[in-house]
Design a protein around this motif. Sequence first.
Motif, PDB file in Angstrom:
ATOM      1  N   ARG A   1       0.814  -1.215   0.000  1.00  0.00           N
ATOM      2  CA  ARG A   1       0.000   0.000   0.000  1.00  0.00           C
ATOM      3  C   ARG A   1       0.848   1.266   0.000  1.00  0.00           C
ATOM      4  O   ARG A   1       0.476   2.276  -0.618  1.00  0.00           O
ATOM      5  N   GLU A   2       2.008   1.224   0.661  1.00  0.00           N
ATOM      6  CA  GLU A   2       2.824   2.434   0.781  1.00  0.00           C
ATOM      7  C   GLU A   2       3.296   2.931  -0.581  1.00  0.00           C
ATOM      8  O   GLU A   2       3.396   4.143  -0.818  1.00  0.00           O
ATOM      9  N   THR A   3       3.603   2.011  -1.489  1.00  0.00           N
ATOM     10  CA  THR A   3       4.089   2.400  -2.821  1.00  0.00           C
ATOM     11  C   THR A   3       3.029   2.234  -3.900  1.00  0.00           C
ATOM     12  O   THR A   3       3.188   2.714  -5.022  1.00  0.00           O
ATOM     13  N   GLY A   4       1.965   1.507  -3.570  1.00  0.00           N
ATOM     14  CA  GLY A   4       0.929   1.230  -4.564  1.00  0.00           C
ATOM     15  C   GLY A   4       1.218   0.019  -5.433  1.00  0.00           C
ATOM     16  O   GLY A   4       0.467  -0.276  -6.364  1.00  0.00           O
ATOM     17  N   LEU A   5       2.268  -0.705  -5.136  1.00  0.00           N
ATOM     18  CA  LEU A   5       2.650  -1.850  -5.960  1.00  0.00           C
ATOM     19  C   LEU A   5       1.630  -2.981  -5.836  1.00  0.00           C
ATOM     20  O   LEU A   5       1.243  -3.358  -4.731  1.00  0.00           O
ATOM     21  N   VAL A   6       1.206  -3.511  -6.980  1.00  0.00           N
ATOM     22  CA  VAL A   6       0.446  -4.756  -7.039  1.00  0.00           C
ATOM     23  C   VAL A   6       1.204  -5.685  -7.969  1.00  0.00           C
ATOM     24  O   VAL A   6       1.456  -5.349  -9.128  1.00  0.00           O
TER      25      VAL A   6
ATOM     26  N   VAL B   1      -4.139   2.497  -5.574  1.00  0.00           N
ATOM     27  CA  VAL B   1      -3.846   1.595  -4.456  1.00  0.00           C
ATOM     28  C   VAL B   1      -3.340   2.386  -3.249  1.00  0.00           C
ATOM     29  O   VAL B   1      -3.707   2.098  -2.104  1.00  0.00           O
ATOM     30  N   ARG B   2      -2.521   3.398  -3.506  1.00  0.00           N
ATOM     31  CA  ARG B   2      -2.010   4.217  -2.389  1.00  0.00           C
ATOM     32  C   ARG B   2      -3.140   4.982  -1.708  1.00  0.00           C
ATOM     33  O   ARG B   2      -3.220   5.046  -0.479  1.00  0.00           O
ATOM     34  N   THR B   3      -3.995   5.606  -2.509  1.00  0.00           N
ATOM     35  CA  THR B   3      -5.029   6.481  -1.944  1.00  0.00           C
ATOM     36  C   THR B   3      -6.308   5.735  -1.594  1.00  0.00           C
ATOM     37  O   THR B   3      -7.151   6.255  -0.850  1.00  0.00           O
ATOM     38  N   GLY B   4      -6.486   4.554  -2.179  1.00  0.00           N
ATOM     39  CA  GLY B   4      -7.702   3.781  -1.915  1.00  0.00           C
ATOM     40  C   GLY B   4      -8.903   4.261  -2.682  1.00  0.00           C
ATOM     41  O   GLY B   4     -10.050   3.939  -2.344  1.00  0.00           O
ATOM     42  N   ARG B   5      -8.677   5.018  -3.784  1.00  0.00           N
ATOM     43  CA  ARG B   5      -9.821   5.499  -4.582  1.00  0.00           C
ATOM     44  C   ARG B   5      -9.381   5.768  -6.031  1.00  0.00           C
ATOM     45  O   ARG B   5      -8.222   5.831  -6.330  1.00  0.00           O
TER      46      ARG B   5
ATOM     47  N   SER C   1      -8.973  -9.852 -14.973  1.00  0.00           N
ATOM     48  CA  SER C   1      -9.154  -8.523 -14.375  1.00  0.00           C
ATOM     49  C   SER C   1      -9.863  -8.622 -13.032  1.00  0.00           C
ATOM     50  O   SER C   1      -9.448  -7.994 -12.045  1.00  0.00           O
ATOM     51  N   ALA C   2     -10.946  -9.396 -12.983  1.00  0.00           N
ATOM     52  CA  ALA C   2     -11.689  -9.517 -11.729  1.00  0.00           C
ATOM     53  C   ALA C   2     -10.907 -10.295 -10.685  1.00  0.00           C
ATOM     54  O   ALA C   2     -10.944  -9.962  -9.488  1.00  0.00           O
ATOM     55  N   ALA C   3     -10.182 -11.339 -11.103  1.00  0.00           N
ATOM     56  CA  ALA C   3      -9.381 -12.104 -10.148  1.00  0.00           C
ATOM     57  C   ALA C   3      -8.343 -11.209  -9.478  1.00  0.00           C
ATOM     58  O   ALA C   3      -8.066 -11.345  -8.276  1.00  0.00           O
ATOM     59  N   ILE C   4      -7.753 -10.281 -10.240  1.00  0.00           N
ATOM     60  CA  ILE C   4      -6.777  -9.346  -9.663  1.00  0.00           C
ATOM     61  C   ILE C   4      -7.458  -8.451  -8.627  1.00  0.00           C
ATOM     62  O   ILE C   4      -6.962  -8.275  -7.503  1.00  0.00           O
ATOM     63  N   ALA C   5      -8.592  -7.853  -9.011  1.00  0.00           N
ATOM     64  CA  ALA C   5      -9.289  -6.956  -8.075  1.00  0.00           C
ATOM     65  C   ALA C   5      -9.719  -7.711  -6.827  1.00  0.00           C
ATOM     66  O   ALA C   5      -9.622  -7.185  -5.697  1.00  0.00           O
ATOM     67  N   ASN C   6     -10.184  -8.942  -7.000  1.00  0.00           N
ATOM     68  CA  ASN C   6     -10.609  -9.737  -5.844  1.00  0.00           C
ATOM     69  C   ASN C   6      -9.426 -10.104  -4.957  1.00  0.00           C
ATOM     70  O   ASN C   6      -9.537 -10.142  -3.720  1.00  0.00           O
ATOM     71  N   ALA C   7      -8.278 -10.372  -5.568  1.00  0.00           N
ATOM     72  CA  ALA C   7      -7.083 -10.695  -4.790  1.00  0.00           C
ATOM     73  C   ALA C   7      -6.573  -9.478  -4.035  1.00  0.00           C
ATOM     74  O   ALA C   7      -6.109  -9.592  -2.883  1.00  0.00           O
ATOM     75  N   VAL C   8      -6.630  -8.296  -4.660  1.00  0.00           N
ATOM     76  CA  VAL C   8      -6.229  -7.067  -3.962  1.00  0.00           C
ATOM     77  C   VAL C   8      -7.104  -6.853  -2.732  1.00  0.00           C
ATOM     78  O   VAL C   8      -6.624  -6.513  -1.640  1.00  0.00           O
ATOM     79  N   ALA C   9      -8.423  -7.055  -2.910  1.00  0.00           N
ATOM     80  CA  ALA C   9      -9.335  -6.896  -1.783  1.00  0.00           C
ATOM     81  C   ALA C   9      -9.004  -7.888  -0.669  1.00  0.00           C
ATOM     82  O   ALA C   9      -9.070  -7.559   0.529  1.00  0.00           O
ATOM     83  N   ASP C  10      -8.641  -9.112  -1.057  1.00  0.00           N
ATOM     84  CA  ASP C  10      -8.299 -10.129  -0.065  1.00  0.00           C
ATOM     85  C   ASP C  10      -6.985  -9.811   0.643  1.00  0.00           C
ATOM     86  O   ASP C  10      -6.830 -10.068   1.834  1.00  0.00           O
ATOM     87  N   ALA C  11      -6.052  -9.211  -0.110  1.00  0.00           N
ATOM     88  CA  ALA C  11      -4.729  -8.939   0.459  1.00  0.00           C
ATOM     89  C   ALA C  11      -4.743  -7.803   1.452  1.00  0.00           C
ATOM     90  O   ALA C  11      -4.060  -7.854   2.494  1.00  0.00           O
ATOM     91  N   CYS C  12      -5.511  -6.756   1.159  1.00  0.00           N
ATOM     92  CA  CYS C  12      -5.417  -5.560   2.008  1.00  0.00           C
ATOM     93  C   CYS C  12      -6.766  -4.936   2.356  1.00  0.00           C
ATOM     94  O   CYS C  12      -6.802  -3.840   2.940  1.00  0.00           O
ATOM     95  N   GLY C  13      -7.862  -5.595   1.965  1.00  0.00           N
ATOM     96  CA  GLY C  13      -9.174  -5.069   2.309  1.00  0.00           C
ATOM     97  C   GLY C  13      -9.637  -3.918   1.449  1.00  0.00           C
ATOM     98  O   GLY C  13     -10.649  -3.272   1.765  1.00  0.00           O
ATOM     99  N   LEU C  14      -8.917  -3.633   0.376  1.00  0.00           N
ATOM    100  CA  LEU C  14      -9.241  -2.490  -0.476  1.00  0.00           C
ATOM    101  C   LEU C  14     -10.027  -2.960  -1.700  1.00  0.00           C
ATOM    102  O   LEU C  14      -9.496  -3.700  -2.532  1.00  0.00           O
TER     103      LEU C  14
END
Length: 741
Positions: free
Chosen positions: A616-621, A737-741, A712-725
Amino acid sequence: MTDRLQNPARRRLLAAGGSLTLAFSMGPAWGQAENEASSGKLPGSLDKDPWLDSWIRIDADNRITVFTGKAELGQGIKTALLQVAAEELGVAPPRIALVTADTARTPNEGYTAGSHSMQDSGTALRYAAAQVHALLAGFAAQRFGVDPSILMTRDGALRTPDGRRATYGELVAGRQLHLRADPATKPRAPAMHTVVGKSLPRVDIPAKVSGGTAYVQDLRPSGMVHARVVRPPSAAARLLSLDAGGVARLPGVLKVVRDGRFLAVIADGEYRAVKAATALALAARWDVPADLPAGMDTAALVRSLPAQSYPILERSDPAAQAGGGRTLSASYSRPFQLHASVGPSCAIAQLVDGKYTVWTHSQGVYPLREALAELLGAKKDAIRCIHIEGSGCYGHNAADDVAADAALLARAWPGKPVRVQLMREDEHGHEPFGAPMSTMVAATLDAGGRIADWRYEVWSPPHNTRPGKAGNLLAATHLAKPFVPPTPKPSPQPEGAGDRNGVPYYVLPNARVVHHFQPGAPLRTSALRSLGAYGNVFSIESFMDELAHAAGVDPVAFRLRHLDDERAIEVVRTAAQRFGWDAYKKTPRRGRGFAFARYKNLAAFCAIALEVEVVRETGLVRITRAVAAVDCGEVVNPDGVRNQIEGGIIQSASWTLLERVRFDASQVLTRDWAGYPILRFNQVPERIDIHLAERAGQPFLGTGEAAQGPTSAAIANAVADACGLRLRDVPLDRARVRTGR
């Protein structure tokens, strides 16, 4: 079709060549044909071009040539089609010469698009080749006085058990037959296959890795001259003045061409053409209006456009209404995106004695010929379009535009081949972009955690404005007497365009889906790989995860409880099992995601499970690993299918994590790789595993665009699972990813 049978000159030519040419018409008998039997359609593209000589030629010297109207785009279709023909003819694939997409030589199969090549051309060639082999066996049996069933096929010849032998060429020598084929002839049984189902090396690869002539960009015909175009800064820019005298006097410049806003130079060398084009751009003064809607986010921009609303699904089951159930809703979007071809588009055209030849990497040589005929005021018969692979495409990029440039400049400089190579800024700034989309979805869960009601809406400009008319060619809109682009129309379901995959493949007792088709957009849009399926599957499969979490159900189990197609269930279970879904252990910064779709709801089934690392600090996925399970019917070349799915995952990852066209009030800004970054090698998943269902004997299902939406959806779902975003707008770039919006 009648001309093929009655043209005396053609008949004399075929007779002189001693080749096999047959009128072809057969009833469906096997595989895909069984699905079409009730309609009376012939298998695949045979329904449009039923004459065998359109597909296969065997010469007296035993040469075998196979023809297809489909184009090699890097998807490996040349290899797969050779395998299909070789299997039925009983010869080794290297014995066959394959001719692709040439308006003078091949059948008209329209566009190479929509993952239709194997369904259309592969099926046609399978049945055509099977019928040819049956006829050859009949000729041999007649020659040797034996029953055809005892003949053996080997290396382009038929043999009797006692050793008598006749080559295919010998059997057809002097024959000139126009016979209706026996509708009872069937392709070989899958258990007899020796070529189909094997991972043969791709025939298009060697030249690409050895520096050979692989692409249209590599062609250098004798006497060729070079040209460059100078595009207006924006679609609405007006040319105020042009002082081209100095440009015309530059070394090597053969001609400066101006027709309205269409500006170009022709020179005797490529670098001289580049320098002259730069000078020509500086010599032009433009009025560039500030008419683009800069600063609007994608959803607001798309929904502000005038729309025509079309309900594409209405389903109601009052008994399944969830009174008092929990309702959730969400909105998603994708931006304008580029094809981002690695090699900018290129074409060569030549005008000799009133006839044009155009070498092009268009995905539709016949529709392009129609458009060029209108543009040039020429008859279709005076234009030949020959497909040569381009270094980057998948969709309607600038290939057709540059073919139009080349044709116009060939008319201005007749006799010589004129090569037009676009510059990077031309490709990025003026290609027809992938259309932006905005979606809204709402669903009600019943007491048992099942979806009782589903409401989905998609807003989108056109996803398909390919040529066929001159107005779809960029240069045609810049001429002093411009051609007006035809008014776009929505593509019908079940394939659709902006609404492709807008109807979920799940069991939903109450559902309504509406497509808000928008004929116009501030930037030109057309087909980008998978069309609207990418955005719709991203939305639907992201929301399925949100519903699963709201219901307190595992995301894979939630999908399975809403599926009733056994093949869909199998790919979902396979992807989950091979990924290790149930045994997955969460670690810091990492999460898993899952998604499923059947492309167009009638092509390949694809389920994807993947893991990402999120900082989250750098926005890296970063995708660490991905597992895909695919059912695409019968697999002709397993390695080729894996290439397509792997490539689709990587391409979709790039779209999903990075890609977005940016523009200000006057023009497109993303004109180079710095402004429009794409996925780099160090961002590719560490591991991708592809698992293919065994479906020998089943109809071919399109594969090339099956993975983009689920990824595309698997990535978004994995991001949500990884950090709740939970991010609902593509791209999921570092800033979001950094700003959450």
